[in-house]
Design an enzyme around this catalytic site. Structure first.
Site, mmCIF file in Angstrom:
data_model
loop_
_atom_site.group_PDB
_atom_site.id
_atom_site.type_symbol
_atom_site.label_atom_id
_atom_site.label_comp_id
_atom_site.label_asym_id
_atom_site.label_seq_id
_atom_site.Cartn_x
_atom_site.Cartn_y
_atom_site.Cartn_z
ATOM 1 N N ARG A 1 0.886 -1.442 -0.047
ATOM 2 C CA ARG A 1 -0.277 0.078 -0.050
ATOM 3 C C ARG A 1 0.974 1.322 -0.050
ATOM 4 O O ARG A 1 0.597 2.469 -0.748
ATOM 5 C CB ARG A 1 -0.800 0.086 1.386
ATOM 6 N N ARG A 9 -13.718 -20.214 26.706
ATOM 7 C CA ARG A 9 -12.948 -19.858 25.405
ATOM 8 C C ARG A 9 -13.520 -18.751 24.823
ATOM 9 O O ARG A 9 -13.233 -18.583 23.404
ATOM 10 C CB ARG A 9 -13.381 -21.366 24.490
ATOM 11 N N CYS A 16 -3.918 -3.369 12.995
ATOM 12 C CA CYS A 16 -3.127 -4.556 12.672
ATOM 13 C C CYS A 16 -2.885 -5.612 13.459
ATOM 14 O O CYS A 16 -3.048 -6.773 13.141
ATOM 15 C CB CYS A 16 -1.650 -3.751 12.324
ATOM 16 N N ASN A 25 4.916 -4.267 19.526
ATOM 17 C CA ASN A 25 3.861 -5.077 19.591
ATOM 18 C C ASN A 25 3.848 -6.251 20.515
ATOM 19 O O ASN A 25 3.272 -6.535 21.602
ATOM 20 C CB ASN A 25 3.290 -5.737 18.533
ATOM 21 N N TYR A 62 10.297 -4.103 5.508
ATOM 22 C CA TYR A 62 9.889 -3.157 4.375
ATOM 23 C C TYR A 62 11.411 -3.139 3.592
ATOM 24 O O TYR A 62 12.374 -3.308 4.392
ATOM 25 C CB TYR A 62 9.699 -1.701 4.971
#
Length: 318
Positions: free
Chosen positions: A25, A180, A200, A231, A263
């Site tokens: 993108r 669960r 994301c 993250n 990238y």
């Protein structure tokens, strides 16, 4: 003590060797691998990278921002956190009110054109200052829409009321730990077109056994060099905070990725990082007086014995 970042180093090396070169993108280009998983045993330490410096203060303030249910970058800027600046800035320069220099494709142009980068940095600095100084401007252009804070804590129902997913999942962990259904999701197809960046890290699920709590994250898209280290540390911190509130010991953080990519303009940085020898992972300290996630402030969260190599800078693809 242990080297907890090894699964990350193994995966990013695998992507460099076995990944597929793809367009994306942002127009930058990536080397991508689909369907990967890393496991981190948080009872052995905290899985922040040591092969490059990861600014833990930014991770803390971003997670606290999420947990506040906030979606405006003003809180982040007050804590000198610029992680989300570009997304809000993009909304501003694409608006009818913006009359400054042309900022078309500012992400790519700022990397390849030094003169333009100076102009871009000056405009971004002015934008940040105005967000901090002008409350009305901040309300209009500092808000990123239905990003993580909104989805986690203010998920809007059809009838107009809201669901606090974090509060709900904590109650489930306390009262029905074998469930669960202990899931938090950030992916709402209705909101994707209006969000600054569709989530994301899409959803995460808790699992309790033998007095330990684990969490598994599904991340649809992972920028392996810049984003994923954040993250990993963020969800490891979140799990520790949830464990504190629920009176459980920490277990594993399991990180499952869809499109895990590097990238193309990060390749040299990845090679430099992989050439470094990792140190032992640090320990996490949480203020023992704080028992609930809403009680934590920046000073209540610290790393102990975080030894690391130097920073490796890389451009953000917007």
């Amino acid at each position: 003590m242990a080297i907890l970042e090894q699964p990350y180093l193994d995966l990013i090396n695998k992507i460099m060797i076995e990944g597929h070169d793809k367009n994306d993108r942002t127009g930058t280009g990536t080397r991508s691998y689909f369907g990967a998983q890393m496991r981190f045993d948080l009872s052995k330490g905290f899985p922040i990278l040591t092969t490059k410096k990861v600014p833990f203060g930014l991770i803390k303030s971003e997670l606290l921002w999420f947990l506040r249910g906030d979606t405006n970058i003003r809180f982040l800027l007050e804590h000198k956190n610029h992680i989300w600046d570009e997304w809000a800035f993009k909304n501003w320069v694409n608006s009818d009110e913006y009359t400054g220099p042309d900022m078309t494709d500012f992400g790519l142009r700022s990397q390849s054109d030094p003169e333009f980068n100076k102009i871009y940095q000056a405009e971004l600095k002015k934008f940040d200052r105005r967000i901090l100084d002008d409350e009305n401007f901040a309300k209009k252009y500092g808000n990123l829409g239905d990003v993580y804070g909104a989805q986690w804590r203010h998920w809007q129902k059809r009838d107009g009321s809201f669901i606090d997913q974090i509060e709900n999942v904590i109650e489930q962990i306390k009262n029905n730990p074998d469930s669960r259904r202990m899931i938090v999701t950030a992916w709402n197809p209705e909101d994707v077109p209006t969000s600054a960046l569709p989530p994301c890290h899409v959803m995460f699920q808790f699992y309790v056994v033998d007095g330990k709590i684990s969490v598994q994250l599904y991340q649809r898209s992972g920028d392996m060099f810049l984003g994923v280290p954040f993250n990993i540390a963020s969800y490891a911190l979140l799990l520790n905070m949830i464990a504190r509130e629920t009176g459980l010991q920490v277990g594993e953080f399991i990180h499952t990725l869809g499109d895990a990519h590097i990238y193309s303009n990060h390749f040299s940085q990845v090679k430099e990082m992989l050439s470094r020898k990792p140190y032992e992972s640090p320990q996490l300290w949480l203020n023992p007086e704080k028992k609930h996630i809403e009680d934590f402030d920046m000073q209540d969260i610290k790393l102990v014995d975080y030894k690391h190599h130097g920073t490796i800078k890389a451009p953000v693809a917007v």
